[in-house]
Design an enzyme around this catalytic site. Structure first.
Site, PDB file in Angstrom:
ATOM      1  N   PRO A   2      17.391 -31.643 -10.517  1.00  0.00           N
ATOM      2  CA  PRO A   2      17.046 -32.458  -9.367  1.00  0.00           C
ATOM      3  C   PRO A   2      15.254 -33.028  -9.404  1.00  0.00           C
ATOM      4  CG  PRO A   2      17.472 -30.166  -8.941  1.00  0.00           C
ATOM      5  CD  PRO A   2      17.509 -30.094 -10.366  1.00  0.00           C
ATOM      6  N   GLU A   3      15.553 -34.190  -9.023  1.00  0.00           N
ATOM      7  CA  GLU A   3      14.279 -34.800  -8.667  1.00  0.00           C
ATOM      8  C   GLU A   3      14.073 -35.270  -7.336  1.00  0.00           C
ATOM      9  OE1 GLU A   3      12.563 -35.035 -11.429  1.00  0.00           O
ATOM     10  OE2 GLU A   3      13.796 -34.891 -12.909  1.00  0.00           O
TER      11      GLU A   3
END
Ligand SMILES: [Zn+2]
Length: 273
Positions: A2-3
């Protein structure tokens, strides 16, 4: 992994569901990798605390807690959740069977449970009495002057500099490629040699692409804030990322792929200079 947009989506989804509620009890799996603070300390700090706000700082989900609701002086305590590769933060009904790899369950006064689930255990849970600020600057709030200053005299390619989490936090490979395309800058250009105009265009493009991704992720979140949040991310229409050989959406030139700083980088040789 996840960014920034995915973490922001999860943090916002959890905030909407749990803020204002008190944590009535805490269960932990006590797996050593998962707990950056001792599990007993986490349970002690969280039990009886009220969740004031849940937000994203960098790629960390931060819950601001009111430790002794009702008392005048409020010691500031934060519960920090880093999702790592596979971590998920779920708001679930207690009758729903906890999924495999559940490492923490917080029972809430509203009747639901906040669960941390992480198959690969790169995620981290901790509590902190110091205000957490995270590494690097936030790409959504940094001023244009500060953004330009980040890259001054840097000899690394701009793509690598964008991914350097101690400069800007939360920017991943996809968003870096997409922002460079929108700004018309090739990924291998030396960061310190970009002009003010180019860096100004780059910041504008980065903010735009991140906000677009957050909007898509946010729109698809329902009861389970994990899968829906991640699914939303895939709806983003990439212009260059993972489109090697496909025609540029602007000029039809085939998109090229090169490796910069060990990472795949995608760009249009005509639109980007
Ligand atoms: Zn093009």
């Amino acid at each position: 992994m996840p960014e920034l947009p995915e973490v922001e989506t999860v943090a916002n989804g959890v905030h909407q569901r749990v803020h204002g509620q008190t944590i009535t009890s805490v269960w932990t799996s006590n797996k050593p990798q998962t707990f950056k603070s001792r599990p007993e300390e986490i349970a002690e700090v969280l039990t009886g605390s009220r969740i004031d706000r849940v937000r994203r700082i960098g790629k960390t989900i931060v819950a601001d807690l009111i430790r002794h609701p009702g008392k005048k002086s409020q010691p500031s305590v934060q519960f920090l959740v880093h999702l790592g590769m596979t971590g998920r933060l779920l708001v679930s009904a207690p009758e729903t069977e906890p999924p495999p790899h559940t490492h923490a369950i917080l029972t809430l006064s509203g009747g639901k449970e906040l669960r941390f689930v992480d198959a690969r255990r790169f995620g981290r849970l901790s509590v902190s009495t110091d205000e957490y600020t995270g590494p690097g600057k936030d790409p959504l709030t940094i001023s244009n002057e500060d953004f330009i200053a980040l890259f001054r005299n840097r000899k690394t390619p701009i793509k690598a500099a964008l991914l350097n989490q101690s400069l800007l936090h939360g920017v991943g490979n996809i968003y870096a490629d997409e922002a460079l395309f929108r700004a018309g800058i090739r990924p291998r250009r030396q960061a310190g040699r970009l002009t003010r105009d180019e860096l100004t265009r780059l910041r504008t493009a980065l903010v735009k692409v991140l906000k677009h991704a957050i909007k898509l992720g946010g729109s698809s979140v329902s009861d389970y804030v994990d899968a829906e949040g991640v699914a939303g991310f895939f709806q983003l229409h990439h212009r260059v990322y993972s489109r090697t050989g496909e025609p540029c959406r602007t000029c039809s030139t085939p998109i090229e792929r090169i490796v910069v700083g060990g990472r795949s980088s995608h760009f249009c040789p005509t639109c980007q200079r």
